[in-house]
Every structure is written in structure tokens, then in C-alpha cells.
Design an enzyme around this catalytic site. Sequence first.
Site, PDB file in Angstrom:
ATOM      1  N   ASP A 140      -0.938  -4.579   6.139  1.00 18.38           N
ATOM      2  CA  ASP A 140      -2.209  -5.443   5.675  1.00 18.38           C
ATOM      3  C   ASP A 140      -1.760  -5.779   4.203  1.00 18.38           C
ATOM      4  O   ASP A 140      -1.218  -4.714   3.619  1.00 18.38           O
ATOM      5  CB  ASP A 140      -3.406  -5.003   5.712  1.00 18.38           C
ATOM      6  N   GLU A 141      -2.252  -6.760   3.429  1.00 23.43           N
ATOM      7  CA  GLU A 141      -2.459  -6.892   2.184  1.00 23.43           C
ATOM      8  C   GLU A 141      -1.004  -6.742   1.001  1.00 23.43           C
ATOM      9  O   GLU A 141      -1.392  -5.981   0.259  1.00 23.43           O
ATOM     10  CB  GLU A 141      -3.524  -5.840   1.660  1.00 23.43           C
ATOM     11  N   ASN A 142      -0.130  -6.888   1.761  1.00 21.23           N
ATOM     12  CA  ASN A 142       1.002  -7.033   0.990  1.00 21.23           C
ATOM     13  C   ASN A 142       0.952  -8.306   0.024  1.00 21.23           C
ATOM     14  O   ASN A 142       1.049  -9.601   0.369  1.00 21.23           O
ATOM     15  CB  ASN A 142       2.489  -7.009   1.662  1.00 21.23           C
TER      16      ASN A 142
ATOM     17  N   HIS B 263       0.985  -1.200  -0.008  1.00 23.90           N
ATOM     18  CA  HIS B 263      -0.146  -0.104  -0.053  1.00 23.90           C
ATOM     19  C   HIS B 263       0.772   1.231  -0.088  1.00 23.90           C
ATOM     20  O   HIS B 263       0.475   2.056   0.680  1.00 23.90           O
ATOM     21  CB  HIS B 263      -0.876   0.171   1.098  1.00 23.90           C
TER      22      HIS B 263
ATOM     23  N   GLU C 278      -2.221  -9.150  10.250  1.00 22.53           N
ATOM     24  CA  GLU C 278      -1.077  -9.557   9.521  1.00 22.53           C
ATOM     25  C   GLU C 278       0.098  -9.584  10.432  1.00 22.53           C
ATOM     26  O   GLU C 278       0.984 -10.136  10.304  1.00 22.53           O
ATOM     27  CB  GLU C 278      -0.817  -8.906   8.260  1.00 22.53           C
TER      28      GLU C 278
END
Lengths: 693, 693
Positions: free
Chosen positions: B334-336, B271, B386
Site C-alpha cells: 500500500d501507499e507507495n 513504508h 493495491e
Amino acid sequence: MVKILIFGLTLLLSVQLFAQDRTFDLMPVPRAITPTQERFRIKKSFSIGIIGDPGNRVYKEATRSLRRLDDRMGFFFKQGIITSGDSLETADLLIYVERPAELNLYEDESYELKSDSEQVTIDAITDLGAIRGLETLLQLVSVDNEGYYFPGVEISDEPRFPWRGYYFPGVEISDEPRFPWRGLLLDITLHWMPIDVVKRTLDCMASVKMNVLHLHLTEDQMFGIESKVYPRLHQVGSDGNYYTQEEMREVIAYADQRGIRIVPEFDLPGHCTSWLKAYPELASVKRDYELQRYFGVFDPALDVTKDYTYVFLDSLFTEMAQLFPDEYFHIGGDENTGKDWARNPDIKAYMEKKGMTTYRELETEFISRVQPILEKNGKKMMGWDEILRPGVSHDIMIQSWRGTESLVEAAKNGYTSLLSTGYYIDLIQPTDYHYLVDPIPANTDLTTEQQKLIVGGEATMWTEHVTPETVDSRIWPRTAAIAERLWSSDTVRNVDDMYRRIDRISLLLEGLGSTHIKNKAMLMRRLADSYDTKALEVLVDVIEPLKIYERNAGDTMYTVFSPYTKIADVATPDQKVAREFRKNVTAWCSTQDSIPEIRILANLKIWKNNNSAFRELIKHSPVLSEAAGLSENLSRIAAIGLQAFGYIKNGIAPPVGWKEKNLEITEKAKEQGGRCDLQIVTAIEELIETAAR
Amino acid sequence: MVKILIFGLTLLLSVQLFAQDRTFDLMPVPRAITPTQERFRIKKSFSIGIIGDPGNRVYKEATRSLRRLDDRMGFFFKQGIITSGDSLETADLLIYVERPAELNLYEDESYELKSDSEQVTIDAITDLGAIRGLETLLQLVSVDNEGYYFPGVEISDEPRFPWRGYYFPGVEISDEPRFPWRGLLLDITLHWMPIDVVKRTLDCMASVKMNVLHLHLTEDQMFGIESKVYPRLHQVGSDGNYYTQEEMREVIAYADQRGIRIVPEFDLPGHCTSWLKAYPELASVKRDYELQRYFGVFDPALDVTKDYTYVFLDSLFTEMAQLFPDEYFHIGGDENTGKDWARNPDIKAYMEKKGMTTYRELETEFISRVQPILEKNGKKMMGWDEILRPGVSHDIMIQSWRGTESLVEAAKNGYTSLLSTGYYIDLIQPTDYHYLVDPIPANTDLTTEQQKLIVGGEATMWTEHVTPETVDSRIWPRTAAIAERLWSSDTVRNVDDMYRRIDRISLLLEGLGSTHIKNKAMLMRRLADSYDTKALEVLVDVIEPLKIYERNAGDTMYTVFSPYTKIADVATPDQKVAREFRKNVTAWCSTQDSIPEIRILANLKIWKNNNSAFRELIKHSPVLSEAAGLSENLSRIAAIGLQAFGYIKNGIAPPVGWKEKNLEITEKAKEQGGRCDLQIVTAIEELIETAAR
């Protein structure tokens, strides 16, 4: 309900078509328009190109215009941020700019806008002109009957996309302003106005081509701008509300982007209690200074006989001259009572020594000592009427709050000036009153050269009785009419057409961020403490806050701590329902046409029956009690109006004494309630008189 | 019209009286309330006194409360700014505070509020408690039938002043929160949210006793906070929208004043496209980075294997740790996707050397290298699910977006955590859904000690599909129900009573500055390009934007440049008209009571007739074309509903095939239009099924 709606829309559409032969919906009206029969159809692929030597402003404004268009039409235009790479000559909208503007008085703001079925072009000498042209284009958006798509008799999935119907009409417009100074004074001291109020005001000003925001920054009530050289000014001289220099630089950049100059006002030698609370050594009279909480004219004044006062002003104004880039610097100069000077024996002695016999002479000296400080900082001094004094340098700007006579006097003596008399929008006067005030009346005896010294005007938004919640409803939409007066030809004076167009512009201003429509509904919900505000709305539609300086009787009713959330704050100037009722009554009394007749009857019946619902609302929200009399009066005179209507319609003479008895009632109905008054009483009187004729 | 209004008001008043025996109109419901029969009458002379060792906050909040009361009641209270001089023990409202609070997690927020006919008192250990108590008091304002004054039969001048009727009911309230962390995440990166949005959000949060504003400050789309050590972050990493440090200090002070902590989030290691545009040397993959204009999950990631990345983060986080005083510092996590790491052979080699087989292990290393940087600056690390990795220090806070399982796992492993799953208010789910999500469900198998590690929750306002114009309508009023879940006892779960109270709170939130009601009307006017939005309103009342992640199909429809001014933006979650229709249909189908019957009939008739008016509106404003199908469907199924109603009412069986034919139509009417769907289809199906039973 449905039929009425359809009728209303049909009417609206036909009025628009009619209007498009004349002024379209443009406000201000351009200098010259030639319409053609062509239409430029707006599509999802719509794009903007910019050529010439445009500078930065126009890229940002073109990008903003593209988003504003898309926000109204919902096409999802592909173009994102417009940059120098966007220079295709085949763009749908092609903008040519010869050079970036200097943001000064007299800078060129002219533009040519042409549209045909193939392309729209805006040509301008400066980016300012292009920016004015973009606003014209945004007002030209039109819709025709290509504009809708309905699913068939079967239930369909998704309507055709993109939809059709939006277009720019074919025109050739050649435009430039009549006056170079088209300003709004926003006072941020009598009530604090946060940055977001200033920004939305700038957006709306730009949309009607105004170009000066005059910020009244200091007062008896507060000192509203951070000073780093004398920090007690904003720290001690306010309750914590002031613009930081960083914020002010941001506002200046925001305004510059829209082609609007920011002129700061530091009001002296009176109106300075906040300064004296921070630095009592500057005062003419030693006393414990506290921020003024009432509104009015007070005695505290700078001691202008002391050299250290000028040392102080030199440092402060040098700091502020760097912060504010505009060439003009407003030092107020108004309403010094002279009483505190009279109370100080040293000042009296000083005046005697200098051979001064009036306080005006001392003011003149003050002005002549301040001017070199500004001059040294590259600034021209600006002030209210009072600074026009014998011997003052010609390089100043006079702002008239006393009347056009001051302008004439200034011009005859070779001073530049601008008009604010007649543009005091805080006084709740109707739009047409302001609209017809001209800085240079038709019968002027000034020479052409002298006329050129009158550079324009400024609407003044003094904020005694407004808060951030209500300020927009005092500025808009009326100020758009003043903007037109200052931009358009002096021959553009058709009041009916102005009212037609301003209704349209009012919606566009709301879309740009002004809260003047939506906050009225919010204020009614809070006041009624209910989602159902119908009975309140019926009343509010026919009342206005007391005008001129009547609302704050004796300057003692309101303070900075008062609630500005009541019926006089919900009520707005120039109520359309009342205005149209008056007009319909006058028309019907002479013609007895059926269209005004239907409307008059509908109004009277609603008003007659409203009081019982309004009483229920008062039970629910007692703060409305102050309007109980207004509501009762409305229902009573509506009943009288219905009686009169019956007599007229049936050609029956009313009984003896009927007229006199009812005129007594209407006379009483002119009394205020909740600092408002009914706006339909004269129309009821007209019905009574007509019935009894 | 008038009769309906009176009926409505009578109903409203009686509901209120009924309610006052239970939860009054309070939201969140206090821990314990004992009502008495006494009433404290509010008068113009109302005054506040403060005693104890209160610190600064409570003086300002008491002053603000006094103005908020006056804004609703219009008394013109005499007290201006409340200071330490205002310490009379006989004040109408006497506040006692033992000590000023430290604004930390676990600080005491309890208070006791007592009122009788003589005085109101608020007693609190900390000023935070007193501030919470003031909000309770403001919600207690009540009106009785002493509350109105009407002029006599004669027309009167001015109603009696001051009016009567406002009172605080006699109560003894003892209150404290169930959870110490009651937060709202406001994302300012997917759409920029100016300071005034943040401030009005803080005002509203305080009014429902929320105490953490979590600002999501950095994203692929922008870097939203000024950095003086790495200025390219905000200069190159944004389009010019970011909070300056001065602005952020002002926001922090504004929040502190209201007892609200500000927790900043710097989302890494994914992000971060905006960071990489500014400093490409931090990237895992060399490419031309531009700000992301779409929404979703993207590959760019920090190269966390380079020492200079940590040197960079050390400088930046040290700077930001000084700017943000809160003890928690959110680093996202998050969300890597790991894809950019996979593309870089150096990173692969680094992992091999370290014996790492998954990217999760590299993330774990990243987290363990960042934590000491924060620790050194006196901060506790916070992140999304995470960051809960083996070996990570226990001094961190886990924010769960994946589900309550994460909370349970965290608690069992000795980590503190808070819940966001179920509180994703951007997903347009109904209020009762969020309301019934409990951070600690009734059937939990956690020990009491473990339960204490679950510190509360946070509503999350992700801003992909909202702008400053619409964000409030996504936050409010639903978030007030989440605030109650986090403050009140877990036994407070009556959905009907919640809906009754939230309707009331919604009006108060608007009065505080939220635009969630008034902007809906504005957006409709802009969309319809008309003052008359009736036909649009009828439709909007029964549709909602597509829920969960349906609105932005495939993440490709919307970008940061898209118009968010269309029907899906006007439509709001949890439409009351539709909800009540569904409820009425279910009630009537089983009982055939007359009250739901009247309402069902009224709804169906309006809907059946609305499409023709809506078509006229489309002709006037083609952007509405996308809702043509919805409008047609609404009218068609309303007609079917009326048929079904007739069969049921008259006890007649519909013809063979009628049910099947019409269920086909209702099935089709569930399809979206303009990214919205109709919310009354299931109720029409219920009518069809009942008729055919």
C-alpha cells in the site's frame, strides 16, 4: 459534591506547601536537603544534557525520565532520544557523571542535586548515582498558582499553550544510601509471575531507589528457569511456565539499566519436589514425584550424600552462574525437614560413618560442598539463616528470616548479612510496622565494624496467595516504606509524614505501571459482576485479608488451582479508610474536635446503611455471600457506634448493661468472613468505652 | 445513594431476564438457540470430561475455562489440570471432539451445545469448534434468586458454603461462523506493543470467537521482528523494541492454543524506511536514512529494479516463512508514493526499457516477482487493495482498505478478499457504525459463488495515537461488535440489543485481562494527579477524541515521542453517557416520558455545576488547561439545556432571539479542545429547537 471536592483540594495543596518545608514529597528522604525560594520553571523547551564519562545507562535513563516527565505534564518536549551529542552545558538539566558503575554491592550511589531558577544539575561519581538523582528529581515536580489558565467569560477556542505552573523547587540535595543492599524478593514459583510483572516491579523499585531483585526461582511447586544442560528441570518440573534464558537475559539487562542487580535463588536441599519429579535419581526417597499443588513445608530433599548430586549441581550451577552476572548466588538452605533423610537407610549409614549425629551436620556438609562450586564460578554463596554453620567460609551472605538475632550473631562471627524478618510483605501487616523495623536497632551492641557487616534488607513477596492480578497490591505502596528504611537515615521515623508521602508515591507508582490501585477496581467489578461496586467498595475499605499465616488455615484451604479473585484478594493491607477512622476516633474521644467528629459521623452513617445495598449485590453475585456476615457486622457495629456517639456528644450516660451487651457484639464482629476481618472494631469499642466512662 | 443503587440493580436484573428470551447475553449471537425451562446448577463438584479424538488444544482450553469459571464464582473446583484421564461420560460438562483441527482458513468451527438440569454437552467436529463452544458456555453463566444467603438476625460466623444461585440455562445451541476469516490487525510499529499486550488481545479475541491476528510488523518507524539472516533489520531498524523469534514462536503457540492464526505483514515496497536505515543499498534514493518519527505516508521505497533486492527478499522471506506457520503471508503493497522511484534515473531507464509508463506497472512487476518466493515457501500472498493487478495469480488474498468496491471487483475477477474498510477502529467511530458494515451488503449483485470469495473481514488497530496503556480502549469493546458481524447471521442487526450485550461483554473482557476500563481510571488519576477525579470523569464521559484523521492535524502534531497521556487519550470512543443522553433527549422531546426526563435533568444539573470543580482540578494539574474550554462549554450549554427544558416542560415560549443566540453558543461548543469534542451538543440543539417550536 463540588464543595467537598474544593475543600479536599485546598486541604491537599496546603498540606503540600507545609510539607515542602520538611521532606517535600520525597520517598526515600534524602540525607540532606536545603530548600531555597527559587523555582525552576518547566517549559516546552526543556532539555537534558549529559557530560563526563557516563557510559550507556544514563543516556537511556535520562531519555526515559524525559518521557515520564512529559507523560505527566503533556508539553510535547522536543528532545527525542538523548545521546552523547546532547552535551550542552547550558541544558536545563545538566548531568555530570565521573564514571560508569560496576553493578556490585558497595558501588557508589551518591549524587548531588541542585536547582535554581536557571538550571538543574545532577552531579554523581557513577551513573548509578545520577540515576538515583533522576528519580529524586521526578518526585520533586511541583505546581503553583501560575499553573492554570481559564478562558474568559466568552467561550474561547483553545487554552493558552503551553500552560504554566510546573516547576522544580530550588534545592540543594546531597544524598547517598544508608545501606548498600535494598532488595525485594519476588517468588515466581508459588504463583507464576510473567516477565511483564517482573519489569513493572523493576520500574517501581528503581523509582524508590531499591537496587536488588532477588528471584526465588525453584520450589516444590515448580522449577522456573530454563536449563539447557538439564532441560527436564523446566520441562518436567513445571506446567510450562518458566523464564527462558533469553527472557532472563532481557530481564537482567532491563534491571541493569535501572541500576538493579538480579540475584537468583535455587532453593536446596529441601523445597525441591520439582527437581525430583524431573530427576528422581537425586531424591532421598524413591517415590512418584508430582509437582506440589499445596503450600507449606514438605519432606522431599536432595540426597546430599551422593557424589553424583554434586556432579549435577556443578553442571547446573556453572550454567546458571554464566546466565546470572551478579556476584551473589542464593542457594536457599531453609526448611529442610530432615524426614526424607531419616527415611533413607543409606543416608543414615553415611551419617554414622561420618560421625554425624544431627541432620544439621549433614546440611553443613552440603553447604561446604556447594560453596566451592560457586566459588570456582566466581560467585559468593548466599542463603537463609540456616546456612550460618560452624566452619562455613566467611565469604557468604546470610539472609535472615528468623529475626535480628541472626544478624547480630552473623555480624559477631564476621559474616555479612541482611534482614528480611519484619519485611515479609506477604503477611498483610501495616506499613508502619515494616517501616519501624531497622536492620540495626538503635540499642545495638555491635561495634561500628560489626555494624558494617549488616548490608541492608529485603522485602519478601512470597506468592502463595497472590496472582499477577493482585501481586502489586501486596508489594506497593508498602515496600516504598521499606525502601526508605534502607536508604534514609535511621532518624527518619515520623510515621505520619511517611503515610502522607506514601499516599503521593502510591499515585506515582501507579503511573509507572503498578496495578495496585486500578486492579482493585477491576477485581471489584468482576466480583460484583457489575460496573456499580459502591456497596462492595464501602465494605472493602474497612476490611483486610487475615494476617500472618491465618488466611490459609492448616495449609489445606488453598492450592495453586484455587481462585484468587475473591473478597480476600480484593481487600488490601493497611486500609486507609479504616486507619484514619481509628485515628479520628482516638482523637475525638479525647478532644471532641469538630474535624474528626464530622468524619466519624460520615463514616458511621455510610456503614450503617451499607448492608442493604450489599445484600442486593449478593443477590446479583452470589460469590459475595461469604462476606454477608462481615457486611452485616459492619452495619450493626456502625449503628452501635452512632449510639455511643450520641451518648458522648450529649453527655448522657448509657443504660445499665448497654456497654456489656454491645461489647459482646463487637467481640463477635472480630470474627473473620471470607478470610478477612473488619479493621474498625477496636475503634467502635473505644467509642463504647468512652460513652460508658 | 443506596436507593439509587437498588433501583439500578433491579433494573439490571429485569433487563437480563427479558433478554434471556432472545439472545441471552451472547456475543456473537449463535446461529440457532432454543431455550428450555431447565437449569444446570453449578456446584463445587463441577467437573469436565473430554472424549473422542480431541488433540491437545482442548485439554488446555477446558482447563483454562474451568479456572475462568472458578475465578468468577469462587467455588474452589477440585479438578486441576484436565488430561486424557478425564473422560467420564457422566462429567458435568462433557466435550466430544471428532478430530483435532488444522489451523487453516475454512477449517470447521461448528459446535452443538446442549444443557439441561443433568448435564452440559459440547459436540464438535474439531477442537476449534469445541473451543468456540466453551466461550459460548462461559458467556451463559447466569444467576437466579437461589443465589444468596444472608445470616439471620443474630450475627453469624460464616455464611453457608458453597453458595447457590449460579446456573447454565437450559439451551440447545447449534452454531457455526458466517465467515471463516474474522481478524484483527494489530500494528506494533507506530507504537511498540510488548508481548503481554498481544497475549491479552488474543485472550479477548478468542472470547468473541475471532480467529486471525494480523501483525503489522514493519514500517517506516521500525522493523519489529528479529531476523537472523539480516540482523541489522531489527538491530539498526528499531530502537531496540522487536519480537525475538523465540517470543514470536511463543505468541504463535499461544494463539494456536486458542484457535487463532497469526498472519505476519512485511509492508513493501513503500513504508520501509527502517529497512533502508539498516540496508541503504536496497533504497531507491541514496540518503541518510533515520527511523521515521512522524506518522503519515513517506517517499522511501525499495529499489525493485535490482536483482539483489529479490535475493535479499528471498532469504528474508524464506526465514520468516519458517517462523510463521500460517499459509498466508502479507506483503503490504500500500501507499507507495512513487516519488523516490521518480528521483532515480536508473529506475526510470529500467521502466523505459521495459515499456512501463506508470509506477503501478513497476509495482505489478514487484508483486509478480515476490509471489514465487512465497509460493516456493508454501505461502499464499496477501496484500492491500493495491496488489490487485492485471495478471497477478489468483492464489492471493486481497485486504480492502479502500471500500467494498474493491471486494466486489476482486470477487468478480475470481480473487478471494476480505474487508477492512468500515472496520478501522483507530478512527474512533461509534460501535453501531462498524456493526452495520457488512462484507456482503444485502443488495449485492454478486453470485453465490462470487460471494464465497469474500472470506470475512479484519478490524484494524493502527497505533499512531495509542500506547500499550490505551490500545485496549480503542480495540474493546467495539471490536466485539465487528466479531459478531463476521460470525453471526446477517439478519442480526438490532443495534439496541447489541449495545445491551456489549456492555456485559465489556465487563467479561476486562475480567480476561483487557485494560480498557481500569486504565481509563488510572489515566485520569495521572492526568489529574489526584485520587479524586470526579470532575474530570464528568467531562470525559461526554467527550470523544477527534475522529477519522482529525486528531493529528496535518500529520505534524504527534511523533513517536509525544505524550499519549492527555485528555484525548483518556477519552474513549462511543461514550455511553453521551449516547444515552442523546437518545433520552430525542425520546423526551417527542413523548415527554418521565424516565428520560429524570435522566436528562440529572445529567444537565451535574454538567452545569461541573466547571467550577474542573477549574480547581486545573489549578492542581495544569496539563488539564487544554480542556478548560471544553469544560466551560459543557457547563454553558447544560445551562442552556436547562432553560430549554423549563420552557418545554412549562409550555412557555422563549423570548424572541433566544433560540438564535443560544444556537450560536452551541455552534461554538462544537469546536475541539485538547483534540476532543463534546458529544452532547446536538442533543442540546434539539432541546433548543423543541423549546422554540
